[in-house]
Design an enzyme around this catalytic site. Sequence first.
Site, short mmCIF file in Angstrom:
data_model
loop_
_atom_site.label_atom_id
_atom_site.label_comp_id
_atom_site.label_asym_id
_atom_site.label_seq_id
_atom_site.Cartn_x
_atom_site.Cartn_y
_atom_site.Cartn_z
N ASN A 197 39.10 53.49 39.48
CA ASN A 197 38.88 52.05 39.67
C ASN A 197 40.16 51.23 39.54
O ASN A 197 40.11 50.00 39.46
CB ASN A 197 37.84 51.52 38.68
CG ASN A 197 38.29 51.62 37.23
OD1 ASN A 197 39.41 52.07 36.94
ND2 ASN A 197 37.43 51.21 36.31
N LYS A 198 41.33 51.92 39.49
CA LYS A 198 42.59 51.18 39.37
C LYS A 198 43.12 50.77 40.74
O LYS A 198 42.60 51.18 41.78
CB LYS A 198 43.61 52.03 38.62
CG LYS A 198 43.23 52.30 37.17
CD LYS A 198 43.00 51.02 36.39
CE LYS A 198 42.84 51.24 34.89
NZ LYS A 198 41.60 51.94 34.54
N ILE A 199 44.18 49.96 40.75
CA ILE A 199 44.68 49.36 41.98
C ILE A 199 45.09 50.42 43.00
O ILE A 199 44.80 50.29 44.19
CB ILE A 199 45.82 48.38 41.66
CG1 ILE A 199 45.24 47.19 40.87
CG2 ILE A 199 46.51 47.88 42.93
CD1 ILE A 199 46.25 46.30 40.23
#
Length: 367
Positions: A182-184
């Site tokens: 769910n990170k950039i």
Amino acid sequence: MIPIYEPLIDSSESSMVAKCVESGWISSRSPMVADFEKSFLQYLCAEPESGLAVSSGSAALLLALKTLGIGRGHEVLVPSMTFSATVSMILLAGATPRFMDVDPKTWVITPEILEKALSAKTRCVIAVHLYGNMPDMEGIMKIVSSKGILLIEDAAEAHGSSFGRRKAGTFGDAGIFSFFGNKIITTGEGGFTVFRNPSATATARMMRNHGTAGQGDYSSRHIGLSCRMTGMQAALGLAQLEKMDEIISRKNTIAAAYEKNLLAQTRLSLQKFTPGWSGIPWLTSLLLPHECASEREKIISRMGENGIQIYTTFTALHTLKPFQQARGTGSLDVSESIGLRGISLPSGPSLTTDMVDHICETLMKFT
């Protein structure tokens, strides 16, 4: 359902991972790991060979602490408003966390908060770039440099952020990133540690690999970990890095749409950003009105019933049982309030402005 976050993944990631599999080099010995390390360091404008890829953001932080010699008898200052892994890694390193509060507008520490929190026992400060926002890093650096205190940046959520002309993760003695799904940008699971001192990087490379120099070496120089990144993770990361500018552009559009919808009203208080910061929020986050705090779970449930996934913000860690042995450095009321009133909104790069409008309209019905 509009998810809280969904990575931007297409056939380019599939092709790169297939290329790794077809090469037969799928483990941490894959050349793609070194390629990913080189590419990410170039993105950070960091020195070549100054960082290394690992298996998770948590492993990156533990490796940073252990490599810098943080352990028993050392006090580490850390904000209470952060993800639990930040403080868990301090405890696993054998050190003693002490909690700081955060600014009520930016939700991060300030030089003034840090100055008041310092003690004769302080050995290290962890500056958390919460939801992508960075503290006043120039002010923080002046304080730690003048007192000989180590600085680690928890930039797990701050890919694409800068303070002044320097990227997140490049100010401290070490900086860490997470590449969770769910990170950039994502490698599925994964992390990265950047060091200022090249000798620290060399030590960390051995500690990442059971304390040895690598393949065929069974003579451990350090008590080490097994926290290497695999070739398949690196392949995914290389494809993601090619999209970094596109992801940042999309997320800037999304953040602007949220501001357009929410800044004009007074009931919901968006997280503000530190002057001098530039970049993108990882998750657009805000505070509910005080009178709605007790209804937060109900609001989240109603949003879910309307096809919109929202999360609470992190809980102030000093209120949680595993971390209650850690003392605070004064009042932690701001962190506690954010933990009780905060919510995070869908922020994935595939959102459209129409979807953001719908999210905001629905939220305002329930608040």
